[in-house]
Scaffold this motif. Structure first.
Motif, PDB file in Angstrom:
ATOM      1  N   THR A   1      36.828  35.718  46.776  1.00  0.00           N
ATOM      2  CA  THR A   1      38.114  35.460  46.117  1.00  0.00           C
ATOM      3  C   THR A   1      38.691  36.740  45.532  1.00  0.00           C
ATOM      4  OG1 THR A   1      37.105  33.364  45.461  1.00  0.00           O
ATOM      5  CG2 THR A   1      39.269  33.846  44.554  1.00  0.00           C
TER       6      THR A   1
ATOM      7  N   TRP B   1      42.148  38.923  46.317  1.00  0.00           N
ATOM      8  CA  TRP B   1      43.112  39.234  45.258  1.00  0.00           C
ATOM      9  C   TRP B   1      43.417  40.730  45.227  1.00  0.00           C
ATOM     10  CZ3 TRP B   1      42.326  40.542  39.600  1.00  0.00           C
ATOM     11  CH2 TRP B   1      43.483  40.314  38.855  1.00  0.00           C
TER      12      TRP B   1
ATOM     13  N   ASP C   1      46.038  34.038  37.763  1.00  0.00           N
ATOM     14  CA  ASP C   1      44.882  34.563  38.487  1.00  0.00           C
ATOM     15  C   ASP C   1      43.903  35.265  37.553  1.00  0.00           C
ATOM     16  OD1 ASP C   1      45.748  33.579  40.836  1.00  0.00           O
ATOM     17  OD2 ASP C   1      46.287  35.485  41.766  1.00  0.00           O
TER      18      ASP C   1
END
Length: 330
Positions: A27, A31, A43
């Motif tokens: 993840t 990002w 986020d």
């Protein structure tokens, strides 16, 4: 039997930590490659939780392995600690990238809190066993990594906010949390042969605090209510165990006092541009405890306990006459 059940439990705990790590890596990698159009605030909040839980999962696995040493090499304490330190390295791409100031404002707290969590977990691992049993101090084994985390946090701050006071106050609490966790970890260092590492880390922290104070004076943004006494008290108390020679300890404590001196309470007109304050009396009390009942303690502390003499009144000069007249006309 009992050993195989323990092994099964260790396997499950380490597997859970590995799953957290793989999900976080995938993840976070996505990002890091995405553009600025994403919702950076949401986020950053999600990643704060993910980083915290993953670091804590490895910390839990490490403590379990420490308390149940029947585990195989692949499930031992050192493995868990190494995995935590690998998590810190996930930020390398962010540290090296040219982020916008808006993004950097959300990445910096994530960076600092994750580093503080890692330092905290390693401290808890060291605290799980009796230090008198000659156990390994993992904190000192990884002190170079701990030091790098402090340097990386400050490098990222200075890279993006060195001439900006707008974000200074928000970053203070994260910085101080990181410093306090690092200093707490240093309390597990018992061997005098390692004292140089602890003194070096303490000096690094004090140098960065001094730099922050200089920035406040140059660019403003200081808030007096920030009290960093606890950081200096912790540094002074650490010297009790790591510096065995009383004369050397006096020298180090004098250096700590001099570093803290700019933060002592001063006239109110100077406080607007100070980074923080330090309670002078509390620091002297910590220095007294660090010295213990050594015969030179009182003589050593006398020079700090005496308040600086007040400036003499000006003589019969033209300037003193003008000042006197101004006071009367207020």
């Amino acid at each position: 039997g009992n050993a195989s059940r323990m092994l099964g439990d260790a396997d499950k705990i380490f597997a859970a930590a590995r799953n957290c790590k793989h999900f976080l890596e995938e993840t976070f990698s996505g990002w890091s490659k995405s553009d600025d159009s994403i919702d950076i605030v949401a986020d950053a909040m999600a990643f704060k939780t993910m980083f915290t839980h993953t670091i804590q999962a490895w910390g839990c696995a490490s403590r379990f392995a420490l308390l149940h040493p029947t585990s195989p090499v692949t499930l031992d304490t050192s493995r868990g600690i190494d995995e935590m330190l690998k998590i810190a390295r996930l930020f390398d791409t962010k540290i090296d990238a040219d982020e916008s100031e808006q993004n950097a404002q959300h990445i910096l707290p994530l960076l600092g809190r994750s580093y503080a969590e890692i330092a905290s977990e390693i401290y808890q691992i060291d605290s799980a066993l009796d230090p008198d049993e000659g156990t390994t101090c993992h904190f000192i084994l990884k002190i170079a990594h701990i030091e790098r985390m402090v340097r990386d946090y400050e490098f990222y701050y200075q890279k993006h906010f060195s001439q900006s006071s707008s974000f200074m106050s928000e970053s203070k609490s994260v910085r101080h949390q990181l410093y306090e966790e690092v200093l707490r970890g240093c309390t597990c260092v018992r061997s005098p042969r390692d004292h140089g590492h602890v003194v070096r880390v303490c000096k690094l922290i004090m140098d960065h605090l001094s730099w922050q104070d200089e920035q406040c004076q140059n660019y403003g943004g200081g808030r007096v209510e920030e009290d960093i006494t606890e950081i200096y008290v912790k540094i002074a108390r650490l010297m009790e165990n790591v510096v065995t020679s009383p004369h050397e300890r006096m020298y180090v404590l004098t250096t700590i006092y001099k570093n803290a001196k700019p933060f002592f309470e001063q006239k109110k007109r100077f406080l607007a541009n100070r980074y923080a304050t330090v309670d002078r009396e509390r620091l002297i009390g910590a220095m007294r405890m660090a010295m213990g009942d050594h015969e030179s303690t009182e003589t050593f502390l006398q020079k700090f306990e005496k308040l600086p003499p007040k400036k003499r009144a000006r003589g019969n000069t033209a300037m003193s006459f003008v000042e006197e007249m101004l006071k009367k006309n207020r």
